[in-house]
Design a protein around this motif. Structure first.
Motif, PDB file in Angstrom:
ATOM      1  N   CYS A 128       0.807  -1.393  -0.116  1.00 53.51           N
ATOM      2  CA  CYS A 128      -0.122   0.315  -0.112  1.00 53.51           C
ATOM      3  C   CYS A 128       1.031   1.255  -0.244  1.00 53.51           C
ATOM      4  N   LYS A 129       0.300   2.247  -0.913  1.00 52.19           N
ATOM      5  CA  LYS A 129       1.313   3.823  -0.783  1.00 52.19           C
ATOM      6  C   LYS A 129       0.624   4.201  -0.490  1.00 52.19           C
ATOM      7  N   CYS A 130      -0.178   4.504   0.298  1.00 54.47           N
ATOM      8  CA  CYS A 130      -1.210   4.762   1.077  1.00 54.47           C
ATOM      9  C   CYS A 130      -1.326   5.526   2.728  1.00 54.47           C
ATOM     10  N   CYS A 131      -0.085   4.136   2.320  1.00 54.48           N
ATOM     11  CA  CYS A 131       0.435   4.234   4.226  1.00 54.48           C
ATOM     12  C   CYS A 131       1.475   3.946   4.937  1.00 54.48           C
ATOM     13  N   ASN A 132       1.910   3.758   5.526  1.00 55.34           N
ATOM     14  CA  ASN A 132       3.550   3.154   6.092  1.00 55.34           C
ATOM     15  C   ASN A 132       3.637   1.879   6.810  1.00 55.34           C
ATOM     16  N   SER A 133       2.559   1.188   6.444  1.00 54.87           N
ATOM     17  CA  SER A 133       2.400  -0.157   7.398  1.00 54.87           C
ATOM     18  C   SER A 133       3.532  -1.050   6.472  1.00 54.87           C
ATOM     19  N   ASN A 134       3.228  -1.168   4.940  1.00 58.82           N
ATOM     20  CA  ASN A 134       4.654  -2.231   4.213  1.00 58.82           C
ATOM     21  C   ASN A 134       4.131  -3.525   4.447  1.00 58.82           C
ATOM     22  N   THR A 135       2.765  -3.519   3.574  1.00 63.79           N
ATOM     23  CA  THR A 135       1.136  -4.738   4.011  1.00 63.79           C
ATOM     24  C   THR A 135       0.900  -4.430   1.955  1.00 63.79           C
ATOM     25  N   ILE A 136       0.824  -5.280   1.851  1.00 66.74           N
ATOM     26  CA  ILE A 136      -0.034  -5.680   1.347  1.00 66.74           C
ATOM     27  C   ILE A 136      -1.376  -5.290   0.980  1.00 66.74           C
ATOM     28  N   GLU A 137      -1.317  -3.962  -0.871  1.00 69.92           N
ATOM     29  CA  GLU A 137      -2.830  -3.146  -0.031  1.00 69.92           C
ATOM     30  C   GLU A 137      -3.951  -4.248  -1.197  1.00 69.92           C
ATOM     31  N   ASN A 138      -4.335  -5.256  -0.567  1.00 65.65           N
ATOM     32  CA  ASN A 138      -5.576  -6.497  -1.479  1.00 65.65           C
ATOM     33  C   ASN A 138      -6.587  -5.322  -0.400  1.00 65.65           C
ATOM     34  N   GLU A 139      -7.578  -6.533  -0.414  1.00 66.19           N
ATOM     35  CA  GLU A 139      -9.442  -5.308  -0.615  1.00 66.19           C
ATOM     36  C   GLU A 139      -9.208  -5.565   1.003  1.00 66.19           C
ATOM     37  N   TYR A 140      -8.987  -6.777   1.597  1.00 58.24           N
ATOM     38  CA  TYR A 140      -9.318  -6.813   3.232  1.00 58.24           C
ATOM     39  C   TYR A 140      -8.594  -5.375   3.774  1.00 58.24           C
ATOM     40  N   HIS A 141      -7.360  -4.956   3.268  1.00 55.76           N
ATOM     41  CA  HIS A 141      -6.944  -4.132   3.319  1.00 55.76           C
ATOM     42  C   HIS A 141      -6.874  -2.861   3.323  1.00 55.76           C
ATOM     43  N   PHE A 142      -8.128  -2.514   2.167  1.00 54.23           N
ATOM     44  CA  PHE A 142      -8.563  -1.221   1.645  1.00 54.23           C
ATOM     45  C   PHE A 142      -9.787  -1.483   2.934  1.00 54.23           C
ATOM     46  N   VAL A 143     -10.370  -2.072   2.738  1.00 53.62           N
ATOM     47  CA  VAL A 143     -11.592  -2.564   3.876  1.00 53.62           C
ATOM     48  C   VAL A 143     -11.254  -1.808   5.249  1.00 53.62           C
ATOM     49  N   LYS A 145      -8.096  -1.831   7.089  1.00 55.13           N
ATOM     50  CA  LYS A 145      -6.488  -1.392   7.689  1.00 55.13           C
ATOM     51  C   LYS A 145      -6.457  -0.699   7.544  1.00 55.13           C
ATOM     52  N   CYS A 146      -6.157   0.184   6.025  1.00 56.68           N
ATOM     53  CA  CYS A 146      -5.335   1.412   6.049  1.00 56.68           C
ATOM     54  C   CYS A 146      -6.149   2.350   6.419  1.00 56.68           C
ATOM     55  N   PRO A 147      -5.144   3.133   6.752  1.00 54.45           N
ATOM     56  CA  PRO A 147      -5.395   4.579   8.197  1.00 54.45           C
ATOM     57  C   PRO A 147      -5.679   5.659   7.118  1.00 54.45           C
ATOM     58  N   LEU A 148      -5.593   5.339   5.967  1.00 54.20           N
ATOM     59  CA  LEU A 148      -5.990   6.763   5.155  1.00 54.20           C
ATOM     60  C   LEU A 148      -7.349   6.665   4.997  1.00 54.20           C
ATOM     61  N   TYR A 149      -8.260   5.900   5.656  1.00 54.90           N
ATOM     62  CA  TYR A 149      -9.581   6.035   5.693  1.00 54.90           C
ATOM     63  C   TYR A 149     -10.411   5.796   6.844  1.00 54.90           C
ATOM     64  N   SER A 150      -9.187   5.372   8.373  1.00 52.35           N
ATOM     65  CA  SER A 150     -10.093   5.950   9.587  1.00 52.35           C
ATOM     66  C   SER A 150     -10.804   6.392   9.600  1.00 52.35           C
ATOM     67  N   LYS A 151     -11.570   7.516   9.911  1.00 48.43           N
ATOM     68  CA  LYS A 151     -12.388   7.771  10.143  1.00 48.43           C
ATOM     69  C   LYS A 151     -13.897   7.596   9.331  1.00 48.43           C
ATOM     70  N   GLU A 152     -13.465   7.306   7.888  1.00 48.52           N
ATOM     71  CA  GLU A 152     -14.675   6.819   7.266  1.00 48.52           C
ATOM     72  C   GLU A 152     -15.593   5.594   8.076  1.00 48.52           C
ATOM     73  N   ARG A 153     -14.320   4.441   8.206  1.00 45.00           N
ATOM     74  CA  ARG A 153     -14.173   3.303   8.610  1.00 45.00           C
ATOM     75  C   ARG A 153     -14.993   3.109  10.017  1.00 45.00           C
ATOM     76  N   ASP A 154     -14.618   4.310  10.761  1.00 44.51           N
ATOM     77  CA  ASP A 154     -14.756   4.350  12.081  1.00 44.51           C
ATOM     78  C   ASP A 154     -16.425   4.429  12.221  1.00 44.51           C
ATOM     79  N   GLU A 155     -16.806   5.018  10.843  1.00 44.92           N
ATOM     80  CA  GLU A 155     -17.615   6.448  11.178  1.00 44.92           C
ATOM     81  C   GLU A 155     -19.042   5.427  10.424  1.00 44.92           C
TER      82      GLU A 155
END
Length: 205
Positions: A128-143, A145-155
């Motif tokens: 993932c180039k949207c965060c520093n997790s060095n994690t594969i950016e797959n569908e699971y990470h996108f939905v 884990k990725c902190p870029l969408y933390s606000k939307e995820r929490d809501e």
């Protein structure tokens, strides 16, 4: 109609071995036998088609091979039938976002880097180039884990009732991808759609 039933009979003769149906003993001129036979043929053909489909998407190539786009799809699609969200959700953008995620027809690194101009990037390096997790950016990470969408995820998860103390994030993810509850699926689709917009804006900035 007579012509339709006869046409089905001729097709069945050709595929009889594949769909396990007897054709030699059928009197196709008998209207009652015609009707029964056509229905049997349809039932057997649908069963055969679903079995073939299920084997294909769950084959070794379909599930574990990194080249295949069906890794997620094979986990969430259990029957060869129309998904409820395609009927219940009227917003085309939301419906499209759900579909893209389900069939891996998106620009997340796991797919985009498969078609990199400089050569195919190994699966473990499609991070993932949207965060520093060095994690594969797959569908699971996108939905999930990725902190870029933390606000939307929490809501989103604050409004939904799918989360329970004993439920892992992997289980939650698969439940959401398989969800057929109209209202919840719409909210999930809206969440995904917004995330795709945020991601696009991130790379455009």
């Amino acid at each position: 109609t007579k012509n339709h039933n006869f046409s089905v009979y001729k097709i069945a003769q050709h595929y009889s071995n594949r769909i396990n149906i007897e054709t030699d003993t059928i009197n196709y001129k008998d209207k009652i036998q015609q009707k029964q036979y056509v229905q049997t043929f349809k039932d057997n053909w649908l069963t055969h088609a679903e079995e073939e489909w299920y084997i294909r998407i769950n084959s070794e190539m379909g599930v574990s091979n990194e080249r295949n786009k069906l890794r997620l799809y094979s986990k969430i699609k259990k029957s060869l039938s129309l998904e409820n969200y395609l009927i219940n959700i009227k917003n085309g953008d939301i419906k499209q976002s759900i579909t893209k995620l389900r069939i891996s027809a998106h620009t997340l690194a796991i797919e985009k880097d498969r078609h990199n101009k400089t050569g195919k990037i190994p699966l473990t390096q499609r991070t993932c180039k949207c965060c520093n997790s060095n994690t594969i950016e797959n569908e699971y990470h996108f939905v999930m884990k990725c902190p870029l969408y933390s606000k939307e995820r929490d809501e989103f998860f604050t409004k939904s009732d799918i989360v329970t103390p004993a439920t892992s994030t992997e289980e939650i993810f698969l439940k959401m991808m398989q969800c057929n509850v109209a209202g919840l699926t719409k909210e999930f689709g809206n969440y995904i759609n917004n995330n795709f917009k945020i991601r696009k804006a991130y790379f455009s900035s």
